[in-house]
Design an enzyme around this catalytic site. Structure first.
Site, PDB file in Angstrom:
ATOM      1  N   GLY A  60      -5.277  -9.141   3.076  1.00 12.03           N
ATOM      2  CA  GLY A  60      -5.907  -8.384   2.002  1.00 12.03           C
ATOM      3  C   GLY A  60      -5.097  -8.222   0.744  1.00 12.03           C
ATOM      4  O   GLY A  60      -4.958  -7.103   0.233  1.00 12.03           O
TER       5      GLY A  60
ATOM      6  N   HIS B  24       5.918  -0.466  -2.682  1.00 14.33           N
ATOM      7  CA  HIS B  24       5.491   0.352  -3.834  1.00 14.33           C
ATOM      8  C   HIS B  24       5.596   1.851  -3.569  1.00 14.33           C
ATOM      9  O   HIS B  24       5.001   2.645  -4.287  1.00 14.33           O
ATOM     10  CB  HIS B  24       4.041  -0.011  -4.219  1.00 14.33           C
ATOM     11  CG  HIS B  24       3.908  -1.407  -4.775  1.00 14.33           C
ATOM     12  ND1 HIS B  24       2.741  -2.121  -4.729  1.00 14.33           N
ATOM     13  CD2 HIS B  24       4.805  -2.206  -5.386  1.00 14.33           C
ATOM     14  CE1 HIS B  24       2.936  -3.319  -5.293  1.00 14.33           C
ATOM     15  NE2 HIS B  24       4.177  -3.392  -5.686  1.00 14.33           N
TER      16      HIS B  24
ATOM     17  N   ASN C  83       0.833  -1.208   0.000  1.00 21.31           N
ATOM     18  CA  ASN C  83       0.000   0.000   0.000  1.00 21.31           C
ATOM     19  C   ASN C  83       0.863   1.251   0.000  1.00 21.31           C
ATOM     20  O   ASN C  83       2.008   1.236   0.437  1.00 21.31           O
ATOM     21  CB  ASN C  83      -0.942  -0.003   1.210  1.00 21.31           C
ATOM     22  CG  ASN C  83      -1.941  -1.131   1.130  1.00 21.31           C
ATOM     23  OD1 ASN C  83      -2.124  -1.696   0.062  1.00 21.31           O
ATOM     24  ND2 ASN C  83      -2.569  -1.462   2.232  1.00 21.31           N
TER      25      ASN C  83
ATOM     26  N   CYS D 245      15.822  16.557 -10.345  1.00 14.31           N
ATOM     27  CA  CYS D 245      16.939  16.618  -9.380  1.00 14.31           C
ATOM     28  C   CYS D 245      16.781  15.627  -8.235  1.00 14.31           C
ATOM     29  O   CYS D 245      17.693  15.475  -7.427  1.00 14.31           O
ATOM     30  CB  CYS D 245      17.118  18.040  -8.852  1.00 14.31           C
ATOM     31  SG  CYS D 245      15.880  18.548  -7.636  1.00 14.31           S
TER      32      CYS D 245
ATOM     33  N   ASN E 296      -8.565 -12.670   4.594  1.00 10.32           N
ATOM     34  CA  ASN E 296      -9.167 -12.143   3.366  1.00 10.32           C
ATOM     35  C   ASN E 296     -10.591 -12.682   3.292  1.00 10.32           C
ATOM     36  O   ASN E 296     -10.809 -13.861   3.535  1.00 10.32           O
ATOM     37  CB  ASN E 296      -8.350 -12.619   2.140  1.00 10.32           C
ATOM     38  CG  ASN E 296      -8.619 -11.810   0.886  1.00 10.32           C
ATOM     39  OD1 ASN E 296      -9.776 -11.509   0.569  1.00 10.32           O
ATOM     40  ND2 ASN E 296      -7.569 -11.467   0.164  1.00 10.32           N
TER      41      ASN E 296
HETATM   42  P1  NAD Z   1      -4.713  -6.416  -4.100  1.00 13.04           P
HETATM   43  O1  NAD Z   1      -3.847  -7.560  -4.428  1.00 13.04           O
HETATM   44  O2  NAD Z   1      -4.172  -5.432  -3.157  1.00 13.04           O
HETATM   45  O3  NAD Z   1      -6.163  -7.039  -3.598  1.00 13.04           O
HETATM   46  C1  NAD Z   1      -7.047  -6.586  -2.668  1.00 13.04           C
HETATM   47  C2  NAD Z   1      -7.487  -7.805  -1.817  1.00 13.04           C
HETATM   48  O4  NAD Z   1      -8.151  -7.337  -0.659  1.00 13.04           O
HETATM   49  C3  NAD Z   1      -8.465  -8.789  -2.500  1.00 13.04           C
HETATM   50  O5  NAD Z   1      -7.965 -10.100  -2.371  1.00 13.04           O
HETATM   51  C4  NAD Z   1      -9.769  -8.651  -1.663  1.00 13.04           C
HETATM   52  O6  NAD Z   1     -10.489  -9.863  -1.561  1.00 13.04           O
HETATM   53  C5  NAD Z   1      -9.222  -8.219  -0.337  1.00 13.04           C
HETATM   54  N1  NAD Z   1     -10.154  -7.495   0.548  1.00 13.04           N
HETATM   55  C6  NAD Z   1     -11.218  -6.717   0.218  1.00 13.04           C
HETATM   56  N2  NAD Z   1     -11.802  -6.205   1.330  1.00 13.04           N
HETATM   57  C7  NAD Z   1     -11.088  -6.669   2.383  1.00 13.04           C
HETATM   58  C8  NAD Z   1     -11.178  -6.493   3.805  1.00 13.04           C
HETATM   59  N3  NAD Z   1     -12.118  -5.721   4.365  1.00 13.04           N
HETATM   60  N4  NAD Z   1     -10.263  -7.122   4.572  1.00 13.04           N
HETATM   61  C9  NAD Z   1      -9.299  -7.905   4.027  1.00 13.04           C
HETATM   62  N5  NAD Z   1      -9.153  -8.102   2.710  1.00 13.04           N
HETATM   63  C10 NAD Z   1     -10.042  -7.487   1.900  1.00 13.04           C
HETATM   64  O7  NAD Z   1      -5.124  -5.820  -5.455  1.00 13.04           O
HETATM   65  P2  NAD Z   1      -5.471  -4.387  -6.023  1.00 13.04           P
HETATM   66  O8  NAD Z   1      -6.519  -3.747  -5.234  1.00 13.04           O
HETATM   67  O9  NAD Z   1      -5.668  -4.614  -7.460  1.00 13.04           O
HETATM   68  O10 NAD Z   1      -4.137  -3.524  -5.824  1.00 13.04           O
HETATM   69  C11 NAD Z   1      -3.103  -3.475  -6.734  1.00 13.04           C
HETATM   70  C12 NAD Z   1      -1.897  -2.813  -6.128  1.00 13.04           C
HETATM   71  O11 NAD Z   1      -2.154  -1.452  -5.816  1.00 13.04           O
HETATM   72  C13 NAD Z   1      -1.432  -3.437  -4.834  1.00 13.04           C
HETATM   73  O12 NAD Z   1      -0.067  -3.281  -4.743  1.00 13.04           O
HETATM   74  C14 NAD Z   1      -2.151  -2.600  -3.824  1.00 13.04           C
HETATM   75  O13 NAD Z   1      -1.570  -2.692  -2.550  1.00 13.04           O
HETATM   76  C15 NAD Z   1      -2.053  -1.199  -4.438  1.00 13.04           C
HETATM   77  N6  NAD Z   1      -3.176  -0.389  -3.931  1.00 13.04           N
HETATM   78  C16 NAD Z   1      -2.955   0.275  -2.754  1.00 13.04           C
HETATM   79  C17 NAD Z   1      -3.981   0.958  -2.167  1.00 13.04           C
HETATM   80  C18 NAD Z   1      -3.675   1.638  -0.839  1.00 13.04           C
HETATM   81  O14 NAD Z   1      -2.579   2.165  -0.665  1.00 13.04           O
HETATM   82  N7  NAD Z   1      -4.609   1.610   0.100  1.00 13.04           N
HETATM   83  C19 NAD Z   1      -5.250   1.007  -2.750  1.00 13.04           C
HETATM   84  C20 NAD Z   1      -5.437   0.340  -3.987  1.00 13.04           C
HETATM   85  C21 NAD Z   1      -4.380  -0.373  -4.545  1.00 13.04           C
HETATM   86 ZN    ZN Z   2      14.137  19.485  -8.812  1.00  8.64          ZN
END
Ligand code: NAD
Ligand code: ZN
Length: 256
Positions: A191, A122, A105, A133, A217
């Site tokens: 998650g 990430h 995240n 820079c 999850n």
């Molecule tokens: P992901 O692999 O992060 O998948 C999300 C997962 O969360 C799914 O398996 C889903 O079943 C599960 N989930 C949904 N609600 C939940 C809950 N309440 N408790 C536990 N699990 C739960 O896939 P993505 O969303 O496609 O993300 C892609 C990439 O982008 C990843 O690296 C992700 O971390 C990043 N991303 C980050 C954020 C953030 O910073 N909050 C938000 C969106 C995506």
């Molecule tokens: Zn600069």
């Protein structure tokens, strides 16, 4: 059907006795904070075009990219607060049980909850970096009233300091995440679908070096049938709360 009480007891037992507990988190842990994941029917990509996070597109169309990035990651993510799952991980760190978090995240919510050892696979949206820079800025110190934002030192384009499509993982975060996974004897996946490479490899490294894997999850993921020992089917905040309740007496003793 959701997890059973028996599974919670077994998982709490593993966590309580862990010598080196590591957590690996994905977008799912922040869903209860109001941040949707990228994919799936409620996901951000059902509303926005992911091209705005493509590195080439960003350089060619910085203003258009920034308009959407501002809306998603600063106007919207910016208001999110840690939920009980983030807070539970912070409590486990304070009790000396949780040694580190590897997170995919970029929302900074683990740090806001109080965790101090967080490997950001990430990057982090709360920092901006100059594309020329390399100067870093705290996002809160940069005005997004005029887009795209520019570097105060060299007037070049600023970019959020998280990984866009087409960018590689920061070397230090990668190395420290692999090391954490290798050192783990109990590994908590919260998650994550397991579909994003190369992050998805990290739990496999933990498994290969002997860790027991607990997964939280509400759905099954790519990990569930490959590496997971105990799948606690349910929402991160609710399940983490139950685990802490099960371990309450031990944690209070350790925090004293
Ligand atoms: P992901 O692999 O992060 O998948 C999300 C997962 O969360 C799914 O398996 C889903 O079943 C599960 N989930 C949904 N609600 C939940 C809950 N309440 N408790 C536990 N699990 C739960 O896939 P993505 O969303 O496609 O993300 C892609 C990439 O982008 C990843 O690296 C992700 O971390 C990043 N991303 C980050 C954020 C953030 O910073 N909050 C938000 C969106 C995506
Ligand atoms: Zn600069």
């Amino acid at each position: 059907m959701n997890h059973s009480d028996e599974q919670i007891k077994r998982a709490a037992g593993l966590i309580r006795n862990a010598k080196h507990l590591v957590a690996f988190t994905g977008a799912g842990i922040s869903v209860e904070s109001g941040i949707p994941p990228f994919r799936g029917p409620e996901g951000l990509w059902s509303k926005y075009d992911p091209i705005v996070l493509d590195l080439d597109y960003f350089y060619r169309n910085p203003e258009a990219s920034w308009k959407v990035i501002k809306e998603i990651f600063y106007d919207f993510f910016g208001k999110a607060r840690p939920n009980p799952a983030h807070l539970a991980l912070a409590q486990l760190e304070r009790a000396g049980i949780l040694k580190s978090i590897i997170t995919q995240n970029i929302d900074n919510l683990h740090q806001e909850a109080g965790n101090t050892v967080v490997h950001e696979f990430h990057g982090n949206s709360q920092k901006l970096i100059c594309t020329s820079c390399g100067e870093h800025y705290a996002a809160r110190d940069v005005s997004l009233d005029v887009l795209p934002p520019k570097c105060k030192k060299c007037d070049s384009l600023l970019k959020p300091d998280f990984i866009f499509f087409g960018e590689s993982i920061p070397a230090d975060a990668y190395t420290s995440s692999v090391k954490a996974a290798e050192n783990a004897d109990v590994f908590l996946i919260i998650g994550s679908t397991g579909e994003i490479m190369p992050a998805s490899q990290i739990p496999h490294i933990a498994k290969q070096t002997g860790a027991k894997i607990i997964e939280i999850n509400p759905e099954t993921s790519r990990y569930t049938r490959s590496v997971t020992n105990i799948h606690l089917k349910g929402k991160a905040g609710e399940v983490m709360q139950k685990l802490l309740d099960e371990m309450r007496a031990d944690i209070l003793a350790l925090e004293e």
